[in-house]
Scaffold this motif. Structure first.
Motif, short mmCIF file in Angstrom:
data_model
loop_
_atom_site.label_atom_id
_atom_site.label_comp_id
_atom_site.label_asym_id
_atom_site.label_seq_id
_atom_site.Cartn_x
_atom_site.Cartn_y
_atom_site.Cartn_z
N ARG A 197 0.49 -12.67 15.48
CA ARG A 197 0.37 -11.26 15.10
C ARG A 197 -0.31 -10.36 16.14
O ARG A 197 0.11 -9.21 16.31
CB ARG A 197 -0.35 -11.12 13.74
CG ARG A 197 0.40 -11.82 12.58
CD ARG A 197 1.82 -11.34 12.49
NE ARG A 197 2.66 -12.03 11.52
CZ ARG A 197 3.24 -13.22 11.70
NH1 ARG A 197 3.05 -13.89 12.80
NH2 ARG A 197 4.03 -13.74 10.79
N ASN A 221 3.96 -13.92 4.00
CA ASN A 221 2.83 -13.51 4.83
C ASN A 221 1.48 -13.78 4.16
O ASN A 221 0.45 -13.79 4.82
CB ASN A 221 2.97 -12.06 5.35
CG ASN A 221 3.08 -11.03 4.27
OD1 ASN A 221 2.94 -11.35 3.10
ND2 ASN A 221 3.35 -9.80 4.66
N CYS A 238 3.76 -4.90 3.65
CA CYS A 238 4.48 -5.37 4.82
C CYS A 238 5.38 -6.54 4.42
O CYS A 238 5.68 -6.73 3.24
CB CYS A 238 3.45 -5.78 5.88
SG CYS A 238 4.12 -5.99 7.53
N LYS A 241 2.12 -1.91 11.12
CA LYS A 241 0.71 -1.53 10.93
C LYS A 241 0.53 -0.05 11.24
O LYS A 241 -0.09 0.69 10.48
CB LYS A 241 -0.16 -2.39 11.86
CG LYS A 241 -1.62 -2.40 11.49
CD LYS A 241 -2.39 -3.41 12.35
CE LYS A 241 -2.40 -4.77 11.70
NZ LYS A 241 -3.13 -5.79 12.44
N ILE A 275 -3.26 -4.80 4.63
CA ILE A 275 -2.05 -4.07 4.22
C ILE A 275 -0.85 -4.98 4.03
O ILE A 275 0.29 -4.52 3.98
CB ILE A 275 -1.72 -2.96 5.25
CG1 ILE A 275 -1.60 -3.55 6.66
CG2 ILE A 275 -2.75 -1.85 5.22
CD1 ILE A 275 -1.12 -2.54 7.70
N LYS A 276 -1.11 -6.29 3.90
CA LYS A 276 0.03 -7.22 3.83
C LYS A 276 0.94 -6.97 2.63
O LYS A 276 2.14 -7.24 2.68
CB LYS A 276 -0.46 -8.68 3.80
CG LYS A 276 -1.26 -9.07 2.58
CD LYS A 276 -1.58 -10.56 2.61
CE LYS A 276 -2.40 -11.00 1.42
NZ LYS A 276 -3.78 -10.46 1.45
N GLY A 329 -3.21 -14.42 10.37
CA GLY A 329 -3.10 -13.02 10.79
C GLY A 329 -2.69 -12.16 9.60
O GLY A 329 -3.38 -11.21 9.24
N CYS A 330 -1.60 -12.52 8.95
CA CYS A 330 -1.13 -11.73 7.80
C CYS A 330 -1.98 -12.00 6.55
O CYS A 330 -2.25 -11.08 5.77
CB CYS A 330 0.32 -12.05 7.49
SG CYS A 330 1.47 -11.55 8.76
N CYS A 353 -4.76 -9.82 6.27
CA CYS A 353 -4.48 -8.42 6.62
C CYS A 353 -4.58 -7.55 5.37
O CYS A 353 -3.92 -7.83 4.37
CB CYS A 353 -3.09 -8.33 7.24
SG CYS A 353 -2.57 -6.63 7.55
N CYS A 395 4.67 -6.38 13.98
CA CYS A 395 3.36 -6.18 13.33
C CYS A 395 2.77 -4.85 13.79
O CYS A 395 2.31 -4.04 12.98
CB CYS A 395 2.44 -7.35 13.67
SG CYS A 395 0.74 -7.11 13.11
S1 SF4 Z 1 0.73 -5.52 9.48
FE1 SF4 Z 1 0.90 -7.35 10.80
S2 SF4 Z 1 -0.76 -8.73 10.15
FE2 SF4 Z 1 -0.46 -7.17 8.54
S3 SF4 Z 1 0.98 -8.16 7.12
FE3 SF4 Z 1 2.20 -6.90 8.53
S4 SF4 Z 1 2.80 -8.35 10.15
FE4 SF4 Z 1 1.11 -9.30 9.04
#
Ligand code: SF4
Length: 466
Positions: A430, A397, A412, A440, A408-409, A402-403, A406, A436
């Motif tokens: 995403r 990611n 995740c 999130k 908080i990746k 998108g990731c 992000c 996601c």
């Molecule tokens: S929350 Fe969504 S955008 Fe953030 S890392 Fe996870 S999958 Fe990707």
């Protein structure tokens, strides 16, 4: 004006606070406006400044020496990659003695023919498993109902034990069973090889029986759990629940069931869009209801802990381990690079190898996108073949639109199989991704608890991650 350089970090705003998160998963809760002050080099709070330096958000030193420490901590966070493929799932059969309404494995009648693994394919699968360089190998037996194939389990374990006399790996065995027919022979085999039992319990009888399609399912499962505990010991028996539509209305009752059955944790698991579960028509609504269900259940679990009972929610514990400790988790669904192939592989009853449990479920609905090869193929052709290479381009990611941006990746993970099945594209989009949305919401919810009720929840969370 202070002199420093920025290290990579991002931030989210929660409950009128800015939470700064770096690439290692360290976070600092700060007042609104802090990021602006960091960028303009105008931080006047001395304690905050020291915290930023000591936690790798800004640096006063020349980069190389600092980066060595940073790199070593990042290596620890990605330590699951050192272990290579350690979880080896053996889908022994599609035969099953239950009729779960959301069956994700496309199970068949108990008496069905031609849907069980052959002894030859089991031998070849075990041989392939030992090509993995991992020092820890877990053989997880799944189905259908794998306890219907006790001879196959015995053959697989005996083959592994024989090969291991030379290979000397740490072997762990797991039997995923509905506990309906845990025979004495089966439990004797479990005792002999320290096989861990992982069963399914969806909550009180009025939920479990409805979900599992048999009126006596709850009684049979509880009886099986007690029988297994008596023979193997409590620590050898764990349970998982799947949140059906019906279960969404009963978060507290489900938690109460697990507490009264003597478990010290629960994994609140959402439905996956495979098998019968794929027929659910409104996944978006389900996802949103699941998120509310999850929050209510975790709130309730926190209350239980406040009364001195240790009981944890497992998904939250995995995320919190990433937030509150320097260590890796090894949980395949929240990894980047993704757990598929890197950490888990599936040997299917039909003699084919798949990238993950979900991948073989897709194959049952004639989607063979993640079929890697046959159990008799060469290890390199399966683990490093064309499918693996295609997935390898989009399974981190840190490199996905998108990731990658992000905040908080780091908590995740990438999930190319899920995005393929829900969005028709392994890469995924995403803004409309349900996985996601769920991750999130859960990660931000945990942060909101820490921001709002830190003194109360952090001691509990720290016990969960030990
Ligand atoms: S929350 Fe969504 S955008 Fe953030 S890392 Fe996870 S999958 Fe990707």
């Amino acid at each position: 004006m202070r002199k420093y350089a920025l290290l990579p970090f991002n931030f989210i705003t929660i409950l009128n606070h800015e939470i700064l998160i770096n690439e290692l998963g360290d976070f600092i809760i700060t007042p609104i406006g802090t990021v602006q002050k960091i960028l303009s080099h105008s931080i006047s709070d001395e304690d905050l400044y020291k915290t930023l330096v000591s936690n790798f958000f800004v640096t006063e030193e020349i980069l190389p020496s600092l980066l060595d420490i940073y790199a070593s901590r990042l290596r620890t966070k990605k330590g699951f990659l050192d272990d290579k493929t350690s979880l080896h799932i053996f889908v022994l059969t599609l035969r099953c003695n239950q009729n779960c309404i959301y069956c994700q494995a496309s199970s068949q009648e108990e008496t069905s023919k031609h849907c069980s693994m052959s002894l030859e394919d089991m031998t070849a699968s075990v041989q392939m498993m030992f090509h993995s360089p991992s020092p820890n190998l877990t053989m997880e037996f799944q189905g259908g109902e794998p306890s219907l194939e006790i001879d196959l389990i015995r053959h697989g374990i005996e083959t592994a034990e024989e090969i291991n006399k030379e290979k000397n790996r740490k072997l762990t065995y797991v039997l995923c069973t509905n506990c309906r027919k845990l025979s004495d022979d089966m439990l004797e085999l479990c005792k002999q090889y320290n096989i861990l039992i992982s069963t399914s319990l969806d909550g009180p009888s009025y939920i479990h029986n409805k979900n599992r399609g048999r009126e006596d399912s709850y009684e049979k499962t509880i009886a099986g759990i007690n029988k297994a505990r008596a023979v193997l010991g409590n620590e050898f028996v764990s349970a998982l629940m799947t949140t059906s539509e019906l279960a969404l209305d009963y978060p507290k009752e489900i938690v109460d069931e697990y507490v009264s059955d003597g478990f010290n944790g629960i994994f609140l698991r959402a439905l996956n869009p495979y098998g019968l579960a794929a027929q659910n028509e409104d996944w978006k609504r389900y996802n949103q209801r699941f998120i509310s269900f999850y929050k209510t259940a975790v709130d309730y679990i926190i209350e239980i802990n406040k009364h001195g009972i240790f009981f944890r929610e497992e998904y939250a514990s995995i995320i919190l381990r990433k937030m509150l400790t320097p260590y890796t988790t090894g949980f395949v669904d929240l990894q980047s690079p993704a757990g598929t192939i890197n950490s888990v592989i599936v040997y299917n009853y039909d003699g084919y190898v798949y990238a993950s449990d979900e991948s073989r479920m897709l194959a049952e609905i004639h989607d063979y996108s993640f079929r890697l090869g046959k159990v008799t193929d060469k290890y390199e052709d399966v683990f490093c073949g064309s499918v693996a290479k295609r997935m390898g381009k989009i399974w981190a990611n840190e490199a996905l639109a998108g990731c990658s941006s992000c905040p908080i990746k780091v908590y995740c993970g990438a999930d190319p199989v899920r995005h393929h099945s829900t969005q028709g594209d392994m890469y995924g989009f995403r803004p409309t991704s349900l996985v996601c949305e769920k991750n999130k919401a859960i990660i931000e919810y945990l942060f909101s608890l820490i921001v709002e009720r830190g003194d109360e929840v952090l001691p509990i969370f720290r016990r969960w991650v030990k």
